[in-house]
Write a protein that holds these residues in place. Structure first.
Motif, PDB file in Angstrom:
ATOM      1  N   THR A  32     -14.377  20.445  18.467  1.00 14.79           N
ATOM      2  CA  THR A  32     -14.026  18.876  18.952  1.00 14.79           C
ATOM      3  C   THR A  32     -14.040  19.193  19.840  1.00 14.79           C
ATOM      4  OG1 THR A  32     -12.386  18.200  17.687  1.00 14.79           O
ATOM      5  CG2 THR A  32     -14.139  17.498  17.206  1.00 14.79           C
ATOM      6  N   GLY A  33     -12.848  20.553  20.161  1.00 18.66           N
ATOM      7  CA  GLY A  33     -12.246  20.251  21.382  1.00 18.66           C
ATOM      8  C   GLY A  33     -13.307  21.063  22.892  1.00 18.66           C
ATOM      9  N   LEU A  36     -16.206  18.585  23.339  1.00 23.86           N
ATOM     10  CA  LEU A  36     -15.845  18.317  24.551  1.00 23.86           C
ATOM     11  C   LEU A  36     -15.535  19.097  25.808  1.00 23.86           C
ATOM     12  CD1 LEU A  36     -12.920  16.132  22.717  1.00 23.86           C
ATOM     13  CD2 LEU A  36     -14.686  14.671  23.526  1.00 23.86           C
ATOM     14  N   ARG A  37     -15.406  19.848  26.047  1.00 25.46           N
ATOM     15  CA  ARG A  37     -15.438  21.060  27.036  1.00 25.46           C
ATOM     16  C   ARG A  37     -16.711  21.772  27.849  1.00 25.46           C
ATOM     17  NH1 ARG A  37     -10.568  23.057  23.810  1.00 25.46           N
ATOM     18  NH2 ARG A  37     -11.790  24.337  22.749  1.00 25.46           N
ATOM     19  N   ILE A  54      -7.297  15.377  28.472  1.00 31.78           N
ATOM     20  CA  ILE A  54      -7.467  16.346  27.760  1.00 31.78           C
ATOM     21  C   ILE A  54      -6.465  17.266  29.381  1.00 31.78           C
ATOM     22  CG2 ILE A  54      -8.384  18.813  28.269  1.00 31.78           C
ATOM     23  CD1 ILE A  54     -10.715  17.585  26.268  1.00 31.78           C
ATOM     24  N   GLN A  58      -3.551  15.073  26.427  1.00 33.31           N
ATOM     25  CA  GLN A  58      -3.231  13.137  25.404  1.00 33.31           C
ATOM     26  C   GLN A  58      -4.835  14.129  24.390  1.00 33.31           C
ATOM     27  OE1 GLN A  58      -3.100  10.663  27.991  1.00 33.31           O
ATOM     28  NE2 GLN A  58      -0.791  11.008  28.826  1.00 33.31           N
ATOM     29  N   LEU A  59      -4.632  13.030  23.552  1.00 32.74           N
ATOM     30  CA  LEU A  59      -6.097  12.840  22.612  1.00 32.74           C
ATOM     31  C   LEU A  59      -6.628  12.017  23.510  1.00 32.74           C
ATOM     32  CD1 LEU A  59      -4.217  13.008  18.690  1.00 32.74           C
ATOM     33  CD2 LEU A  59      -5.177  14.913  20.528  1.00 32.74           C
ATOM     34  N   ILE A  60      -7.979  12.581  22.784  1.00 29.42           N
ATOM     35  CA  ILE A  60      -8.827  10.802  23.340  1.00 29.42           C
ATOM     36  C   ILE A  60      -9.137  10.319  22.155  1.00 29.42           C
ATOM     37  CG2 ILE A  60     -11.961  10.926  23.194  1.00 29.42           C
ATOM     38  CD1 ILE A  60     -10.330  13.708  24.650  1.00 29.42           C
ATOM     39  N   MET A  65     -13.573   9.193  20.301  1.00 27.17           N
ATOM     40  CA  MET A  65     -13.288  10.965  19.579  1.00 27.17           C
ATOM     41  C   MET A  65     -14.784  10.383  17.691  1.00 27.17           C
ATOM     42  SD  MET A  65     -12.671  13.113  20.269  1.00 27.17           S
ATOM     43  CE  MET A  65     -13.750  14.380  19.796  1.00 27.17           C
ATOM     44  N   GLY A  88     -10.374  20.366  14.376  1.00 30.68           N
ATOM     45  CA  GLY A  88     -10.318  19.989  15.046  1.00 30.68           C
ATOM     46  C   GLY A  88      -9.927  18.518  15.473  1.00 30.68           C
ATOM     47  N   PHE A  89     -10.538  17.951  14.487  1.00 38.26           N
ATOM     48  CA  PHE A  89     -11.107  16.909  13.530  1.00 38.26           C
ATOM     49  C   PHE A  89     -10.881  16.969  12.392  1.00 38.26           C
ATOM     50  CE2 PHE A  89     -12.849  12.589  12.484  1.00 38.26           C
ATOM     51  CZ  PHE A  89     -12.820  11.916  13.197  1.00 38.26           C
ATOM     52  N   ARG A  91      -7.532  14.231  14.377  1.00 36.50           N
ATOM     53  CA  ARG A  91      -6.227  14.819  14.931  1.00 36.50           C
ATOM     54  C   ARG A  91      -5.114  13.007  14.728  1.00 36.50           C
ATOM     55  NH1 ARG A  91      -7.931  18.872  18.496  1.00 36.50           N
ATOM     56  NH2 ARG A  91      -6.328  19.176  19.784  1.00 36.50           N
ATOM     57  N   GLN A  95      -9.191   9.113  12.429  1.00 34.23           N
ATOM     58  CA  GLN A  95      -9.950   9.515  12.257  1.00 34.23           C
ATOM     59  C   GLN A  95     -10.136  10.235  10.708  1.00 34.23           C
ATOM     60  OE1 GLN A  95      -9.397  12.735  15.491  1.00 34.23           O
ATOM     61  NE2 GLN A  95      -8.839  11.512  17.043  1.00 34.23           N
ATOM     62  N   ARG A 136      -8.544  28.489  29.953  1.00 33.63           N
ATOM     63  CA  ARG A 136      -8.771  27.118  29.557  1.00 33.63           C
ATOM     64  C   ARG A 136      -7.385  26.354  30.750  1.00 33.63           C
ATOM     65  NH1 ARG A 136      -8.410  25.552  23.295  1.00 33.63           N
ATOM     66  NH2 ARG A 136      -7.472  23.838  23.910  1.00 33.63           N
TER      67      ARG A 136
HETATM   68  P1  AMP Z   1      -8.580  21.853  20.655  1.00 34.75           P
HETATM   69  O1  AMP Z   1      -9.832  23.069  21.743  1.00 34.75           O
HETATM   70  O2  AMP Z   1      -8.833  21.171  18.913  1.00 34.75           O
HETATM   71  O3  AMP Z   1      -7.271  22.443  20.761  1.00 34.75           O
HETATM   72  O4  AMP Z   1      -8.780  20.682  21.565  1.00 34.75           O
HETATM   73  C1  AMP Z   1      -8.563  20.720  23.224  1.00 34.75           C
HETATM   74  C2  AMP Z   1      -7.879  19.254  23.480  1.00 34.75           C
HETATM   75  O5  AMP Z   1      -9.661  18.173  23.347  1.00 34.75           O
HETATM   76  C3  AMP Z   1      -7.166  18.535  22.354  1.00 34.75           C
HETATM   77  O6  AMP Z   1      -6.159  18.303  23.373  1.00 34.75           O
HETATM   78  C4  AMP Z   1      -7.945  16.634  22.945  1.00 34.75           C
HETATM   79  O7  AMP Z   1      -7.377  16.109  24.133  1.00 34.75           O
HETATM   80  C5  AMP Z   1      -9.082  16.857  22.550  1.00 34.75           C
HETATM   81  N1  AMP Z   1      -9.298  16.937  21.627  1.00 34.75           N
HETATM   82  C6  AMP Z   1     -10.234  17.299  20.437  1.00 34.75           C
HETATM   83  N2  AMP Z   1     -10.270  16.859  19.645  1.00 34.75           N
HETATM   84  C7  AMP Z   1      -9.729  15.755  19.682  1.00 34.75           C
HETATM   85  C8  AMP Z   1      -9.947  14.799  18.377  1.00 34.75           C
HETATM   86  N3  AMP Z   1     -10.295  15.387  17.126  1.00 34.75           N
HETATM   87  N4  AMP Z   1      -9.147  13.490  18.640  1.00 34.75           N
HETATM   88  C9  AMP Z   1      -8.646  13.725  20.142  1.00 34.75           C
HETATM   89  N5  AMP Z   1      -8.764  14.570  20.884  1.00 34.75           N
HETATM   90  C10 AMP Z   1      -9.446  15.302  20.758  1.00 34.75           C
END
Ligand code: AMP
Length: 194
Positions: A32-33, A36-37, A54, A58-60, A65, A88-89, A91, A95, A136
Motif C-alpha cells: 500500500t505504501g 500511495l507513492r 505521509i 501519519q497514517l492515511i 485506505m 503495509g496493510f 495497519r 483495517q 524516500r
Molecule cells: P510503507 O511503504 O508501508 O512504509 O508506507 C509508507 C507510508 O504510507 C506510511 O507511513 C503511511 O503514511 C502510508 N500508508 C501505507 N499503508 C498504509 C495503511 N495501510 N494505512 C494507513 N497509511 C498507510
C-alpha cells in the motif's frame, strides 16, 4: 492458494522480504505504501491527500485506505488465483476487520501473518540508510520518529489481534536478508494445508 500479511515496524524489512516471498510462492505483492507513492508521483487527487499524511509520518485515515485497498483488489483479478502478500496493510484493527470481510467476499481468507520482529535500535539506522540509498522522502529522522510512535500506538496491537486469530508467526528479523528469508520460508512451508 495462499494469502499472507507481512507485519512489522517501519524499517523491519517488509518490502524486501515481500518481494522474495512473492517470487518464491508465486504471490501478487500488494504494497500500500508503493501504491500511495505512485499516486504521489502522478499527483493524483489521492496522491495529494496521501502526501499530506505521509510527509508527517501519519497514517492515511482508515476509511480512505480501505477504499484504496478494495480498488486495488478489484483491479487485480489474478489475485484470487495466485494469492497475495499484503505489505503495509492492515495497519490498524479496523483495517484488519475490513480485510477479513473483503477476503470473505472473495471466498478467501488470510492464511498467515508473518511478523518481522527487529531490535528497536536497528530500525532507525536501517531507515536512515534507506533514505540515503533510495531517496524516500519520509525516511528522515523526524518523520521516522513519528512513524515509530504511530506504529506503537496504532499498528502494534495487530500482533495480539492476529495471535488471538491463531494466525501470527513471529520471525526473528535481525541478521542478513538471506537468513531472515530462510526463517520466513520455513514458517510458510510449515503452515498446515499447503
Ligand atoms: P510503507 O511503504 O508501508 O512504509 O508506507 C509508507 C507510508 O504510507 C506510511 O507511513 C503511511 O503514511 C502510508 N500508508 C501505507 N499503508 C498504509 C495503511 N495501510 N494505512 C494507513 N497509511 C498507510
Amino acid at each position: 492458494m495462499l494469502n499472507i500479511v507481512i507485519f512489522g515496524a517501519p524499517g523491519s524489512g517488509k518490502g524486501t522480504q515481500s518481494e522474495r516471498i512473492a517470487a518464491r510462492y508465486g504471490l501478487l505483492h500488494i504494497s500500500t505504501g508503493e501504491v500511495l507513492r505512485e499516486h504521489i508521483a502522478r499527483r493524483t487527487k489521492l496522491g495529494i491527500i496521501a502526501d499530506s499524511y505521509i510527509s508527517k509520518g501519519q497514517l492515511i485515515p482508515d476509511d480512505l485506505m480501505i477504499k484504496v485497498l478494495a480498488s486495488v483488489l478489484d483491479n487485480e483479478p489474478a489475485a484470487a488465483q495466485s494469492g497475495v502478500i499484503f505489505d503495509g496493510f492492515p495497519r490498524t484493527i479496523p483495517q484488519a476487520k475490513a480485510l477479513k470481510i473483503m477476503m470473505e467476499e472473495h471466498n478467501s481468507k488470510v492464511h498467515a501473518v508473518i511478523g518481522l520482529e527487529v531490535d528497536e535500535n536497528c530500525l532507525m539506522q536501517r531507515m536512515l540508510l534507506r533514505g540515503q540509498q533510495e531517496g524516500r522522502a519520509d525516511d528522515n529522522e523526524e518523520t521516522i520518529k513519528q512513524r515509530l510512535a504511530v506504529y506503537h500506538q496504532q499498528t502494534s496491537p495487530l500482533r495480539e489481534y492476529y495471535i488471538a486469530e491463531g494466525k501470527y508467526c513471529g520471525i526473528d528479523a535481525n541478521g542478513s536478508i538471506d537468513d531472515i528469508f530462510a526463517r520466513i520460508a520455513r514458517a510458510i512451508d510449515a503452515l498446515p494445508n499447503l
